[in-house]
Design a protein around this motif. Sequence first.
Motif, PDB file in Angstrom:
ATOM      1  N   GLU A   1      -7.338  14.215 -13.770  1.00 26.79           N
ATOM      2  CA  GLU A   1      -7.315  14.594 -15.181  1.00 26.79           C
ATOM      3  C   GLU A   1      -7.758  13.459 -16.090  1.00 26.79           C
ATOM      4  N   VAL A   2      -7.592  12.213 -15.636  1.00 25.72           N
ATOM      5  CA  VAL A   2      -8.040  11.078 -16.454  1.00 25.72           C
ATOM      6  C   VAL A   2      -9.333  10.475 -15.892  1.00 25.72           C
ATOM      7  N   GLY A   3      -9.956  11.192 -14.943  1.00 28.97           N
ATOM      8  CA  GLY A   3     -11.274  10.808 -14.450  1.00 28.97           C
ATOM      9  C   GLY A   3     -11.312   9.644 -13.491  1.00 28.97           C
ATOM     10  N   LEU A   4     -10.190   9.362 -12.823  1.00 31.79           N
ATOM     11  CA  LEU A   4     -10.138   8.186 -11.951  1.00 31.79           C
ATOM     12  C   LEU A   4     -10.033   8.515 -10.467  1.00 31.79           C
ATOM     13  N   ALA A   5      -9.809   9.771 -10.112  1.00 27.11           N
ATOM     14  CA  ALA A   5      -9.528  10.102  -8.715  1.00 27.11           C
ATOM     15  C   ALA A   5     -10.696   9.748  -7.794  1.00 27.11           C
ATOM     16  N   ALA A   6     -11.905  10.095  -8.180  1.00 28.06           N
ATOM     17  CA  ALA A   6     -13.059   9.869  -7.307  1.00 28.06           C
ATOM     18  C   ALA A   6     -13.257   8.380  -7.036  1.00 28.06           C
ATOM     19  N   MET A   7     -13.152   7.559  -8.091  1.00 29.31           N
ATOM     20  CA  MET A   7     -13.332   6.123  -7.916  1.00 29.31           C
ATOM     21  C   MET A   7     -12.258   5.528  -7.001  1.00 29.31           C
ATOM     22  N   LEU A   8     -10.995   5.952  -7.207  1.00 24.61           N
ATOM     23  CA  LEU A   8      -9.908   5.374  -6.425  1.00 24.61           C
ATOM     24  C   LEU A   8      -9.965   5.839  -4.972  1.00 24.61           C
ATOM     25  N   LYS A   9     -10.405   7.064  -4.726  1.00 25.90           N
ATOM     26  CA  LYS A   9     -10.502   7.546  -3.346  1.00 25.90           C
ATOM     27  C   LYS A   9     -11.585   6.808  -2.561  1.00 25.90           C
ATOM     28  N   LYS A  10     -12.583   6.250  -3.266  1.00 28.86           N
ATOM     29  CA  LYS A  10     -13.621   5.478  -2.576  1.00 28.86           C
ATOM     30  C   LYS A  10     -13.035   4.248  -1.903  1.00 28.86           C
TER      31      LYS A  10
ATOM     32  N   ASN B   1       0.830  -1.202   0.000  1.00 33.68           N
ATOM     33  CA  ASN B   1       0.000   0.000   0.000  1.00 33.68           C
ATOM     34  C   ASN B   1       0.861   1.246   0.000  1.00 33.68           C
ATOM     35  N   LEU B   2       0.293   2.319  -0.511  1.00 28.25           N
ATOM     36  CA  LEU B   2       1.036   3.542  -0.767  1.00 28.25           C
ATOM     37  C   LEU B   2       0.232   4.733  -0.267  1.00 28.25           C
ATOM     38  N   ALA B   3       0.905   5.868  -0.107  1.00 28.22           N
ATOM     39  CA  ALA B   3       0.242   7.086   0.342  1.00 28.22           C
ATOM     40  C   ALA B   3      -0.037   7.975  -0.867  1.00 28.22           C
ATOM     41  N   LEU B   4      -1.296   8.056  -1.242  1.00 31.44           N
ATOM     42  CA  LEU B   4      -1.713   8.892  -2.365  1.00 31.44           C
ATOM     43  C   LEU B   4      -2.079  10.275  -1.830  1.00 31.44           C
ATOM     44  N   SER B   5      -1.410  11.309  -2.340  1.00 27.12           N
ATOM     45  CA  SER B   5      -1.693  12.668  -1.883  1.00 27.12           C
ATOM     46  C   SER B   5      -2.011  13.574  -3.069  1.00 27.12           C
ATOM     47  N   ASN B   6      -2.069  14.874  -2.829  1.00 26.88           N
ATOM     48  CA  ASN B   6      -2.672  15.803  -3.792  1.00 26.88           C
ATOM     49  C   ASN B   6      -2.049  15.774  -5.181  1.00 26.88           C
ATOM     50  N   ARG B   7      -0.724  15.622  -5.270  1.00 27.44           N
ATOM     51  CA  ARG B   7      -0.089  15.639  -6.595  1.00 27.44           C
ATOM     52  C   ARG B   7      -0.553  14.447  -7.431  1.00 27.44           C
ATOM     53  N   GLY B   8      -0.606  13.280  -6.808  1.00 31.98           N
ATOM     54  CA  GLY B   8      -1.086  12.103  -7.515  1.00 31.98           C
ATOM     55  C   GLY B   8      -2.564  12.187  -7.822  1.00 31.98           C
ATOM     56  N   ILE B   9      -3.345  12.708  -6.872  1.00 35.30           N
ATOM     57  CA  ILE B   9      -4.790  12.837  -7.070  1.00 35.30           C
ATOM     58  C   ILE B   9      -5.086  13.778  -8.238  1.00 35.30           C
ATOM     59  N   ARG B  10      -4.307  14.855  -8.349  1.00 30.86           N
ATOM     60  CA  ARG B  10      -4.531  15.804  -9.447  1.00 30.86           C
ATOM     61  C   ARG B  10      -4.357  15.128 -10.805  1.00 30.86           C
ATOM     62  N   ALA B  11      -3.309  14.301 -10.934  1.00 31.10           N
ATOM     63  CA  ALA B  11      -3.092  13.585 -12.199  1.00 31.10           C
ATOM     64  C   ALA B  11      -4.214  12.587 -12.459  1.00 31.10           C
ATOM     65  N   LEU B  12      -4.631  11.856 -11.422  1.00 31.46           N
ATOM     66  CA  LEU B  12      -5.721  10.894 -11.593  1.00 31.46           C
ATOM     67  C   LEU B  12      -7.026  11.598 -11.930  1.00 31.46           C
TER      68      LEU B  12
END
Length: 441
Positions: free
Chosen positions: A64-73, A51-62
Amino acid sequence: MRHQHHIAIVGAGLVGSLLAIYLARRGYRVSVFERRPDMRKHLIEGGRSINLALSNRGIRALSEVGLAAMLKKNAIPMHGRMIHDDKQVFQPYGKDGQYINSVSRGGLNTVLLTEAEKAGAEFFFEHRCLHVDFQKTGLTLQHHQAVQHKTFDVIIGADGAFSAVRLAMQQTDRFELRQSYIEHGYKELRIPPSDSGDFQLEPNALHIWPRKSFMLIALPNPDKSFTCTLFLPFEGAESFKKLKKPEDVKAFFSQHFPDAVPLMPALAEDFRDNPTGSLVTIQCFPWHRHSTLLIGDAAHAIVPFYGQGMNAGFEDCRILNDLLNQYDDNWKHVLPEFEKLRKPDADAIAQLALDNFVEMRDRVADDDFLLRKKIEARLHDLYPDRWIPLYTMVTFCDDLPYAYALEVGQKQQAIMDEVMRTPGIARTWEQLDFQSIVSRL
């Protein structure tokens, strides 16, 4: 024209898969070559953190490709550090609402692979990169016993810290490489759910057992377990070399992490079965030769102590995509500009990650450190745009380059060193002239 351009990505890990989404959606023909089997069909051997720590820089990139909301769930918010010393002390990472996310490496990679295929990227698993022809933009690939030679318009090496593309680049003239290992290794361990199926520790925190020259950390998982990582020197009085027998392991953990031992029923087995990994920082230059580029860990592998390796790689993908927009997909302009733009930031986060290891293992339980953080938090509350703590700049401010954060953080440290020399500071810190302090910055 994009449909006529064939781009090869070497490496189907997190960065390679995200980059494949970006490029396939731009209309390029994208082929991704990965030496391992398809992780969606085969169990890949461990060794890297699950497991990894996903923070704002990674979330911003995700995003842009429409995946951030799904992955944060499927992520678990971690609002701060829980320090395990004589007692448990919680240290928030930032203001209310600021947190990092514990995410599954395998789960995230699976989503990115599948999304890249949906976007039109082709994946070729069990294809090992044997050689790169930089003049002809060609790859020599081995698939089982067959060897193939293929040419492309652009090759991107996203194949990690021990990149085959970078290894080929090392054979070229005036290629600089600095590879530095720290004296510590790491081993993955596990805290399972309780008998009732719940978390055995506070789930919304990154747990740290700081012990000066070594430490144990734990990150929560959706199945109510925790992935633990022991960071310990390879050699010395307290080291992996000394922990050869199950009784050695039990005695070591009972002495240094007594509150964790009852939570780890399979400690001896996990310690025996899980590999001991090494931790490397890799800095190189240049990042491109002709039409071949290095990205992510292939260009700038760092130690994991700021939780920014994946986030920095995802930011690479976003910035490369921005440059393609800026230069109308003219790769001859994009490649050198990407290298020029990202190299200082890669060097900065490498240094910040090494510095944060010392902080995590040596200082987080120190009274002076805690007081310093209180003063900095007050400065940030009073002057939110003028004094931004270093951790906040790195983790939550995705519009601030890493190099800027390092430079400002060093200035802040020098000012705070002076402030901490104030006589009786522990008693009088609330009476400090905060405006005077922030004006020095």
